[in-house]
Scaffold this motif. Structure first.
Motif, PDB file in Angstrom:
ATOM      1  N   LEU A 156       5.468   2.337  -8.613  1.00 18.36           N
ATOM      2  CA  LEU A 156       4.849   0.963  -9.309  1.00 18.36           C
ATOM      3  C   LEU A 156       3.847   1.049  -9.738  1.00 18.36           C
ATOM      4  N   GLY A 298       1.713  -8.350  -0.103  1.00 19.60           N
ATOM      5  CA  GLY A 298       1.944  -6.999   0.096  1.00 19.60           C
ATOM      6  C   GLY A 298       0.937  -6.106  -0.012  1.00 19.60           C
ATOM      7  N   ALA A 302      -0.451  -2.961   2.574  1.00 17.75           N
ATOM      8  CA  ALA A 302      -0.745  -2.015   1.701  1.00 17.75           C
ATOM      9  C   ALA A 302      -2.004  -1.388   2.067  1.00 17.75           C
ATOM     10  N   TYR A 316       0.278   0.636  -4.343  1.00 17.73           N
ATOM     11  CA  TYR A 316      -0.191  -0.453  -4.652  1.00 17.73           C
ATOM     12  C   TYR A 316      -0.951  -0.962  -5.438  1.00 17.73           C
ATOM     13  N   VAL A 340       6.061  -2.534  -2.065  1.00 14.73           N
ATOM     14  CA  VAL A 340       4.324  -1.543  -1.466  1.00 14.73           C
ATOM     15  C   VAL A 340       5.386   0.515  -1.174  1.00 14.73           C
TER      16      VAL A 340
END
Length: 423
Positions: A156, A298, A302, A316, A340
């Motif tokens: 991510l 999400g 998170a 995230y 996440v």
């Protein structure tokens, strides 16, 4: 507007024609004369003769994705892996070199570092956080492209697209960006300097886990003739098509995708079925609506994880304290994705115990689905990597990747909470 393009882009029926994109489930197409078919084989006329290369249903959907990304031409492939392979191999062959971000999907890393290396294409992997000096030092005289992911899977990390585009263009090569996680709803890399955009359409674009596929979009902006010595496949005659020079005949807007279709799809045949393209289009019609919910879920998951005592860390970019938050505000102001990544305290064993106790979220080798799913990458998608490669890719043994679906956020958080309590 992008929402309208999601629903109606790529296909405009004429009077009396099907309102929905038709499924042209045919391998071949009839012509009245051999001369007409010969024109197709010589790329002197547009049309269809064999669905291994092109099919109308697939082209309608590709046109929609090209419009969504702001590109000039696109082609569908049978998978995201095929899309990334074609995107690179279309301009880099044996003896060539490519610079790539190190935090990319494990399957793509293996494609580059192992399979394409066997084909004679060498890759140098650099940290997405590298300095301009470090990035430029990775280039060689035979470098033909730069590759990265908008949002890396599963690390991510958010790529500084403009930084990588500057470096690529200063060395006379295109920047290829895999935009699978962000989708054009949340980021359009071409607007930030990318030249070619790829997708695993299996993910958010399909969104329902029914059809594997990929797509390549050309911005139509990279000047192949300006760097003719680097890209002979585009700037010198192709004898398999009677001496056509793609960059001259099809211009900036069409040369790259025409070559990928006429050569690579012709020879490798990694084309999706018309039925699969039809399913993909159904997903695209709601992409702009679904992405907002994925991002909302999400963000809430998170935030919950970041305050839980049994969670060691959370990645995230929507979290203010995330190291990529500033880049996300620049490139992803409307949200990033529903994925996440986080670490469960206790390492690999704790992460596996957490997933075993989930009730709503399913353990799957999938992501970006309407249904929430999770994965332990170190023992699944990235298991081919050694510890050093895992760390470089941003994957630690305790990492869990959770893809938040379209369920109610309260239910997702409740499921996560009960699973954590059982560790």
């Amino acid at each position: 507007m992008i929402g309208t393009d999601c629903v109606q882009g790529g296909y405009t029926p004429k009077n009396g024609e099907p309102r929905q994109i038709p499924i042209i489930q045919s391998t071949t197409f009839k012509y009245d004369t051999s001369e007409h078919m010969g024109q197709l084989f010589d790329l002197e006329a547009s049309g269809y003769f064999y669905s291994r290369l092109q099919n109308p249903t697939c082209d309608f959907v590709a046109a929609k994705i090209a419009k969504l990304e702001g590109g000039t031409a696109a082609m569908l492939t049978s998978s995201g892996q095929a899309a990334n392979f074609f995107a690179v191999f279309n301009i880099a062959t044996a003896g060539d070199h490519v610079v790539s971000s190190s935090t990319i999907y494990g399957g793509t890393y293996n494609l580059f570092a192992v399979t394409m290396k066997k084909m004679g294409v060498d890759f140098t992997f650099v940290s997405p956080d590298c300095s301009d000096e470090e990035l430029n030092a990775a280039f060689r005289p035979n470098t033909k492209a730069v590759f990265g992911e908008t949002i890396a899977n599963p690390a991510l990390t958010v790529l500084d697209i403009e930084k990588f585009a500057r470096a690529a263009h200063s060395h006379g090569v295109p920047l290829i960006i895999d935009n699978t996680f962000a989708t054009p709803v949340n980021c359009r890399p071409i607007e930030w300097g990318a030249d070619i955009v790829t997708h695993s359409t299996t993910k958010y674009m399909d969104g329902h886990g029914v059809s594997v596929g990929g797509c390549i979009v050309d911005s139509g902006k990279f000047d192949w003739l300006k760097h003719a010595d680097k890209f002979p496949g585009l700037t010198t005659p192709d004898e398999s098509y009677h001496g056509i020079t793609y960059a001259e005949k099809f211009g900036l807007e069409g040369a790259y995708i025409t070559k990928a279709t006429a050569q690579l799809m012709r020879d490798f045949g990694s084309t999706p079925s018309p039925q699969s393209a039809f399913y993909l289009n159904l997903g695209l019609e709601s992409l702009h609506v679904r992405m907002a919910r994925h991002c909302e879920n999400g963000q809430r998951v998170a935030e919950f994880l970041s305050s839980h005592p049994k969670v060691g860390w959370v990645n995230y970019c929507g979290l203010p304290g995330d190291r990529y938050h500033a880049l996300a505000e620049k490139y992803l102001p409307n949200g990033s994705c529903g994925v996440v990544s986080f670490g469960v305290k206790g390492g690999r064993a704790a992460a596996e115990a957490f997933m075993k106790n989930l009730r709503l979220a399913a353990i799957e080798t999938h992501v970006a689905d309407a249904r929430t799913c999770c994965l332990h990458p170190a023992s699944a998608t990235h298991r081919q990597m050694n510890d050093e490669e895992l760390i470089a890719a941003g994957v630690s043994p305790d990492l869990v990747r959770m893809s938040c679906g379209l369920e109610d956020a309260e239910d997702l958080i409740s499921d996560i909470a009960q699973a954590l309590e059982k560790i």
